[in-house]
Enzyme design. Sequence first.
Site, PDB file in Angstrom:
ATOM      1  N   ASP A   1      22.593  65.057 -36.852  1.00 47.06           N
ATOM      2  CA  ASP A   1      22.041  64.575 -38.121  1.00 47.06           C
ATOM      3  C   ASP A   1      22.333  65.490 -39.305  1.00 47.06           C
ATOM      4  O   ASP A   1      22.060  65.134 -40.444  1.00 47.06           O
ATOM      5  CB  ASP A   1      20.517  64.413 -37.995  1.00 47.06           C
ATOM      6  CG  ASP A   1      20.171  63.234 -37.112  1.00 47.06           C
ATOM      7  OD1 ASP A   1      20.828  62.197 -37.260  1.00 47.06           O
ATOM      8  OD2 ASP A   1      19.271  63.361 -36.279  1.00 47.06           O
TER       9      ASP A   1
ATOM     10  N   HIS B   1      18.222  71.404 -30.868  1.00 45.79           N
ATOM     11  CA  HIS B   1      18.320  70.243 -29.982  1.00 45.79           C
ATOM     12  C   HIS B   1      17.741  70.625 -28.626  1.00 45.79           C
ATOM     13  O   HIS B   1      17.915  71.754 -28.185  1.00 45.79           O
ATOM     14  CB  HIS B   1      19.788  69.801 -29.822  1.00 45.79           C
ATOM     15  CG  HIS B   1      19.914  68.413 -29.318  1.00 45.79           C
ATOM     16  ND1 HIS B   1      19.851  68.107 -27.984  1.00 45.79           N
ATOM     17  CD2 HIS B   1      20.057  67.234 -29.977  1.00 45.79           C
ATOM     18  CE1 HIS B   1      19.965  66.803 -27.842  1.00 45.79           C
ATOM     19  NE2 HIS B   1      20.090  66.242 -29.029  1.00 45.79           N
TER      20      HIS B   1
HETATM   21  N1  ACO Z   1      13.953  75.134 -37.486  1.00 38.92           N
HETATM   22  C1  ACO Z   1      13.282  76.249 -37.175  1.00 38.92           C
HETATM   23  N2  ACO Z   1      12.871  76.564 -35.924  1.00 38.92           N
HETATM   24  C2  ACO Z   1      13.164  75.710 -34.943  1.00 38.92           C
HETATM   25  C3  ACO Z   1      13.870  74.511 -35.186  1.00 38.92           C
HETATM   26  C4  ACO Z   1      14.280  74.248 -36.515  1.00 38.92           C
HETATM   27  N3  ACO Z   1      14.947  73.128 -36.802  1.00 38.92           N
HETATM   28  N4  ACO Z   1      14.018  73.847 -34.033  1.00 38.92           N
HETATM   29  C5  ACO Z   1      13.434  74.575 -33.085  1.00 38.92           C
HETATM   30  N5  ACO Z   1      12.906  75.713 -33.634  1.00 38.92           N
HETATM   31  C6  ACO Z   1      12.253  76.801 -32.916  1.00 38.92           C
HETATM   32  C7  ACO Z   1      10.844  76.442 -32.482  1.00 38.92           C
HETATM   33  O1  ACO Z   1       9.892  76.777 -33.474  1.00 38.92           O
HETATM   34  C8  ACO Z   1      10.691  77.232 -31.212  1.00 38.92           C
HETATM   35  O2  ACO Z   1      10.456  78.578 -31.580  1.00 38.92           O
HETATM   36  P1  ACO Z   1       9.536  79.520 -30.624  1.00 38.92           P
HETATM   37  O3  ACO Z   1      10.279  79.635 -29.328  1.00 38.92           O
HETATM   38  O4  ACO Z   1       9.429  80.803 -31.380  1.00 38.92           O
HETATM   39  O5  ACO Z   1       8.214  78.807 -30.477  1.00 38.92           O
HETATM   40  C9  ACO Z   1      12.084  77.171 -30.596  1.00 38.92           C
HETATM   41  O6  ACO Z   1      12.975  77.013 -31.692  1.00 38.92           O
HETATM   42  C10 ACO Z   1      12.263  76.038 -29.606  1.00 38.92           C
HETATM   43  O7  ACO Z   1      11.919  74.817 -30.279  1.00 38.92           O
HETATM   44  P2  ACO Z   1      11.200  73.595 -29.595  1.00 38.92           P
HETATM   45  O8  ACO Z   1      10.466  72.832 -30.641  1.00 38.92           O
HETATM   46  O9  ACO Z   1      10.436  74.051 -28.398  1.00 38.92           O
HETATM   47  O10 ACO Z   1      12.470  72.777 -29.089  1.00 38.92           O
HETATM   48  P3  ACO Z   1      12.469  71.278 -28.629  1.00 38.92           P
HETATM   49  O11 ACO Z   1      13.573  71.154 -27.655  1.00 38.92           O
HETATM   50  O12 ACO Z   1      11.114  70.841 -28.188  1.00 38.92           O
HETATM   51  O13 ACO Z   1      12.779  70.454 -29.967  1.00 38.92           O
HETATM   52  C11 ACO Z   1      13.966  69.472 -31.774  1.00 38.92           C
HETATM   53  C12 ACO Z   1      14.045  69.982 -30.316  1.00 38.92           C
HETATM   54  C13 ACO Z   1      12.813  68.459 -31.891  1.00 38.92           C
HETATM   55  C14 ACO Z   1      15.263  68.768 -32.090  1.00 38.92           C
HETATM   56  C15 ACO Z   1      13.728  70.675 -32.723  1.00 38.92           C
HETATM   57  O14 ACO Z   1      14.814  71.568 -32.633  1.00 38.92           O
HETATM   58  C16 ACO Z   1      13.525  70.222 -34.167  1.00 38.92           C
HETATM   59  O15 ACO Z   1      12.379  69.948 -34.559  1.00 38.92           O
HETATM   60  N6  ACO Z   1      14.614  70.158 -34.993  1.00 38.92           N
HETATM   61  C17 ACO Z   1      14.514  69.640 -36.352  1.00 38.92           C
HETATM   62  C18 ACO Z   1      14.487  68.120 -36.363  1.00 38.92           C
HETATM   63  C19 ACO Z   1      15.831  67.521 -36.024  1.00 38.92           C
HETATM   64  O16 ACO Z   1      16.865  67.923 -36.535  1.00 38.92           O
HETATM   65  N7  ACO Z   1      15.796  66.502 -35.159  1.00 38.92           N
HETATM   66  C20 ACO Z   1      17.012  65.754 -34.763  1.00 38.92           C
HETATM   67  C21 ACO Z   1      17.342  66.066 -33.334  1.00 38.92           C
HETATM   68  S1  ACO Z   1      18.848  65.277 -32.856  1.00 38.92           S
HETATM   69  C22 ACO Z   1      18.398  63.703 -32.593  1.00 38.92           C
HETATM   70  O17 ACO Z   1      17.318  63.362 -32.189  1.00 38.92           O
HETATM   71  C23 ACO Z   1      19.352  62.708 -32.860  1.00 38.92           C
END
Ligand code: ACO
Length: 431
Positions: free
Chosen positions: A365, A308
């Site tokens: 979720d 998140h």
């Molecule tokens: N699985 C694996 N790796 C992940 C995940 C994941 N679910 N989420 C983040 N990471 C990693 C990224 O690859 C990144 O790694 P790095 O630092 O080595 O490059 C690091 O964690 C930070 O991730 P970002 O994408 O920069 O985080 P951001 O805050 O932009 O994204 C998000 C947040 C979109 C929720 C992301 O965690 C994600 O894609 N999760 C999966 C989708 C999801 O569950 N979405 C629902 C969110 S809750 C809602 O909207 C109601």
Amino acid sequence: MPEQASIHIDDKKVLDCPVVVGTEGDKAIDIAKLRGTTGYITLDPGFGNTGSCKSAITFLDGDKGILRYRGIPIEQLAEKSTFIETSSLLIYGKLPTQKELDNFSSAFNEHSMIHEDMKNFFDAFPSTAHPMAILSAMICSMSAYYPDMIKENPSKEDIDRIAVQLLSKVRTICAFSYKKSIGEPFVYPRHDLMYVPNFLNMMFSSSNRPYKLVDEAVEALKVLLILHADHEQNCSTSTVRLVGSSHANLYASISAGICALWGPLHGGANQAVIEMLEEIKANGGDVSQYVQKAKDKQSGFRLMGFGHRVYKNFDPRAKIIKQKADELLRKMGINDPLLDIAKRLEDAALKDEYFVARKLYPNVDFYSGIILRAIGIPLKMFPVMFAIGRMPGWIAHWKEMIEDPTTKIGRPFQVYVGSPARDYVAIDKRT
Ligand code: ACO
């Protein structure tokens, strides 16, 4: 605490900026004069450091796992409130009196039907249409069917009427879109039923098969809707505010919000989680394989329902939902193998250095789909359930924005990285 921050460029102070402090001590540097004074803008892709507004609706502290609507912890609302009462709280800023709540509830009944002509719309969609596509189109189309509700400068009463109309009709539209997808006749809303039972009845009853309401299912869905009701400046809410800042009407603004919510990185994640758990199950249930895959950046795979932007400790909504999912399945006597896989996946990820280092935890979720499955909501409807829940939050934010005389049209800048100026070349002279 500093009263003022300074911006220096090449060791020269170019601007003093006021520091804005929120009720809970959150601090922001007000850079509103930056471009006009210095010619510089800030660059913040994904808006990870940018506050777009001041808001009095929802407070969240991602490190401490705190979420409050209008100051009230969501744990208390989930346990004691109803979805209608929480909607009123979000939109009007305080808990309603009994009389206010009664008036609000009866307005829901008054507005629960959709215009008969709008029903023709459902026939125009293929039965394979995703219900989020239908929902966003229908909500935007309401501006065509209820043109008297659209005003350049809506009064307080206009906003009240359109708010309750949207909250009530969204439930009817969603249930009708489901009935359309399974080729069954629509079931009309009933005045004798509360918000959640009314929705379930429209979804699952038919003329020859009355739907038997299950108290546990009603309670779990109510909690789910309350927990989804607002989440401050998330992707879809920011979309609603941005679209609304051009003075686009509330229907159009919310329709845009629904489209933003649809994406699998946002509200579409609840559907994506179940698809992922189904895949793990089909491949033998080995969760470690999927944890490895999520760590491999080349795979393009992420653990859906994990991570998140704001929560870096735990998502307080996920905590409540996990408990509710457990309770619901136990009370309904359901043994869903996906719940077991979800728990094993959570355990494995939370022990893994990759997830620990990045502070990736289950979000709202991750377990919500287990509850929706147990209630019998079909997979494609999952993001739609999120949209029903988020409706009061979107309305509250649109209202707050439109009633604030300092609101300006949202219009970010960019750093242009394209071609420098060049001349047009006639087609026969191009190489
Ligand atoms: N699985 C694996 N790796 C992940 C995940 C994941 N679910 N989420 C983040 N990471 C990693 C990224 O690859 C990144 O790694 P790095 O630092 O080595 O490059 C690091 O964690 C930070 O991730 P970002 O994408 O920069 O985080 P951001 O805050 O932009 O994204 C998000 C947040 C979109 C929720 C992301 O965690 C994600 O894609 N999760 C999966 C989708 C999801 O569950 N979405 C629902 C969110 S809750 C809602 O909207 C109601």
